[in-house]
Motif scaffolding. Structure first.
Motif, short mmCIF file in Angstrom:
data_model
loop_
_atom_site.label_atom_id
_atom_site.label_comp_id
_atom_site.label_asym_id
_atom_site.label_seq_id
_atom_site.Cartn_x
_atom_site.Cartn_y
_atom_site.Cartn_z
N ILE A 1 15.56 6.10 -24.21
CA ILE A 1 14.31 6.45 -24.92
C ILE A 1 14.01 7.95 -24.87
CG2 ILE A 1 13.31 4.16 -24.63
CD1 ILE A 1 11.55 5.28 -22.39
N GLY A 2 14.90 8.72 -24.23
CA GLY A 2 14.77 10.18 -24.23
C GLY A 2 13.86 10.76 -23.15
N ARG A 3 13.44 9.97 -22.17
CA ARG A 3 12.55 10.47 -21.11
C ARG A 3 13.34 11.05 -19.93
NH1 ARG A 3 7.32 10.78 -20.71
NH2 ARG A 3 7.10 9.51 -18.86
N VAL A 4 14.60 10.65 -19.79
CA VAL A 4 15.45 11.14 -18.71
C VAL A 4 16.65 11.82 -19.33
CG1 VAL A 4 16.90 10.45 -16.76
CG2 VAL A 4 14.73 9.29 -17.15
N LYS A 5 16.96 13.00 -18.82
CA LYS A 5 18.12 13.74 -19.33
C LYS A 5 19.23 13.71 -18.29
CE LYS A 5 15.57 16.69 -22.47
NZ LYS A 5 14.83 15.60 -22.89
N ARG A 6 20.44 13.57 -18.77
CA ARG A 6 21.62 13.51 -17.90
C ARG A 6 21.71 14.77 -17.06
NH1 ARG A 6 25.52 10.31 -17.62
NH2 ARG A 6 27.75 10.59 -17.57
N GLY A 7 21.95 14.61 -15.76
CA GLY A 7 22.11 15.74 -14.86
C GLY A 7 20.80 16.30 -14.31
N GLU A 8 19.67 15.81 -14.79
CA GLU A 8 18.37 16.28 -14.29
C GLU A 8 17.81 15.27 -13.29
OE1 GLU A 8 15.57 17.96 -16.78
OE2 GLU A 8 17.03 19.11 -17.92
N PRO A 9 17.08 15.76 -12.31
CA PRO A 9 16.54 14.83 -11.31
C PRO A 9 15.51 13.87 -11.90
CG PRO A 9 15.71 17.05 -10.93
CD PRO A 9 16.71 17.14 -12.04
N MET A 10 15.49 12.68 -11.33
CA MET A 10 14.47 11.70 -11.72
C MET A 10 13.91 11.09 -10.44
SD MET A 10 16.60 8.43 -13.18
CE MET A 10 15.72 7.04 -12.53
N PRO A 11 12.67 10.65 -10.47
CA PRO A 11 12.09 10.07 -9.25
C PRO A 11 12.78 8.76 -8.88
CG PRO A 11 10.58 9.85 -11.10
CD PRO A 11 11.74 10.65 -11.59
N PHE A 12 13.18 8.65 -7.62
CA PHE A 12 13.84 7.45 -7.12
C PHE A 12 12.85 6.54 -6.39
CE2 PHE A 12 17.23 5.68 -4.04
CZ PHE A 12 17.63 4.70 -4.94
N GLY A 13 11.68 7.08 -6.04
CA GLY A 13 10.67 6.31 -5.32
C GLY A 13 10.27 5.00 -5.99
N PRO A 14 10.02 5.00 -7.30
CA PRO A 14 9.67 3.73 -7.95
C PRO A 14 10.77 2.68 -7.85
CG PRO A 14 9.00 5.57 -9.32
CD PRO A 14 9.82 6.14 -8.21
N SER B 1 0.83 -1.21 0.00
CA SER B 1 0.00 0.00 0.00
C SER B 1 0.86 1.25 0.00
CB SER B 1 -0.92 0.02 1.22
OG SER B 1 -1.77 -1.09 1.23
N LEU B 2 1.88 1.27 0.86
CA LEU B 2 2.80 2.41 0.91
C LEU B 2 3.45 2.64 -0.44
CD1 LEU B 2 4.62 4.55 2.31
CD2 LEU B 2 6.11 2.65 3.00
N PHE B 3 3.95 1.58 -1.04
CA PHE B 3 4.67 1.73 -2.30
C PHE B 3 3.77 2.09 -3.47
CE2 PHE B 3 8.09 -0.98 -0.25
CZ PHE B 3 8.84 0.13 0.06
N ALA B 4 2.52 1.68 -3.44
CA ALA B 4 1.58 2.10 -4.50
C ALA B 4 1.42 3.62 -4.46
CB ALA B 4 0.24 1.40 -4.31
N ILE B 5 1.29 4.18 -3.26
CA ILE B 5 1.15 5.62 -3.12
C ILE B 5 2.44 6.34 -3.50
CG2 ILE B 5 0.75 7.48 -1.45
CD1 ILE B 5 -0.98 5.38 0.12
N VAL B 6 3.57 5.84 -3.00
CA VAL B 6 4.87 6.46 -3.27
C VAL B 6 5.18 6.43 -4.77
CG1 VAL B 6 7.36 6.11 -2.99
CG2 VAL B 6 5.86 6.09 -0.99
N PHE B 7 4.92 5.31 -5.41
CA PHE B 7 5.21 5.15 -6.83
C PHE B 7 4.49 6.24 -7.64
CE2 PHE B 7 5.15 3.45 -11.06
CZ PHE B 7 6.25 2.62 -11.16
N VAL B 8 3.20 6.35 -7.44
CA VAL B 8 2.40 7.30 -8.22
C VAL B 8 2.78 8.74 -7.88
CG1 VAL B 8 0.05 8.17 -8.59
CG2 VAL B 8 0.47 5.71 -8.51
N SER B 9 2.92 9.04 -6.59
CA SER B 9 3.25 10.39 -6.16
C SER B 9 4.61 10.84 -6.69
CB SER B 9 3.23 10.46 -4.64
OG SER B 9 3.67 11.71 -4.19
N ASP B 10 5.60 9.96 -6.61
CA ASP B 10 6.95 10.35 -7.04
C ASP B 10 7.06 10.47 -8.56
OD1 ASP B 10 9.42 11.24 -6.17
OD2 ASP B 10 10.34 9.25 -6.17
N VAL B 11 6.37 9.60 -9.29
CA VAL B 11 6.41 9.68 -10.75
C VAL B 11 5.73 10.96 -11.24
CG1 VAL B 11 5.49 8.65 -12.88
CG2 VAL B 11 6.66 7.21 -11.21
#
Length: 168
Positions: free
Chosen positions: A130-143, A24-34
């Motif tokens: 695939i071009g969704r993440v750029k080097r040096g930019e933050p990405m969600p770590f929660g998932p 349950s915790l991770f379902a919420i964290v996954f969606v919120s962080d993404v």
């Protein structure tokens, strides 16, 4: 799906309640962080007493203080990384690992960290390809934390035992 599969991994014991709480915790964290790149404090604050109650009364770890040690270890690992990297780790991720430590204990929390880092690296490399993440930019770590922790929770003892056997 995870709610349905959890009894296959932990059986129909009191531990299933901890499993369902983590899922349950991770379902919420996954969606919120993404979607928002935030792991809300109020979500973590809801799950802290819940997991404490579960670990104290329903399915305690052995030794009894392993939940508390796991929480301290989880917090300190990511806090030190945040200090060294000067903000390379979000505060929500740090607090999330403190909550994870309550459920997993020290040994599995350390494994969850390494698995989360590995999964995050894979997500990042695929995202860059695939071009969704750029080097040096933050990405969600929660998932990645969610995936790595669930692997450690369900399979961690087996993984550690296999590792020890290979090392001997």
């Amino acid at each position: 799906m995870l709610f349905t599969l959890a009894p296959l991994f932990v059986g129909w014991s009191a531990e299933i309640v901890v499993s369902w709480t983590l899922i349950s915790l991770f379902a919420i964290v996954f969606v919120s962080d993404v979607h928002y790149m935030v792991i809300p404090n109020r979500i973590l604050l809801f799950f802290v007493p819940l997991l404490l109650i579960e670990r104290i009364s329903l399915a305690p770890l052995t030794p009894w203080w392993d939940s508390l040690l796991g929480s301290i270890v989880g917090f300190l690992m990511l806090f030190i990384i945040a200090l060294i990297s000067k903000g390379g780790m979000g505060g929500g991720d740090i607090k999330l690992f403190a909550v994870i430590g309550l459920a997993l204990g020290a040994k599995l929390t350390i494994l969850a960290f390494f698995l989360s880092t590995f999964v995050g690296t894979i997500f990042g490399l695929i995202g860059m390809a695939i071009g969704r993440v750029k080097r040096g930019e933050p990405m969600p770590f929660g998932p990645a934390i969610a995936v790595g922790t669930m692997i450690a929770y369900f399979f961690g003892d087996t993984m550690i035992e296999a590792y020890v056997n290979v090392m001997m």
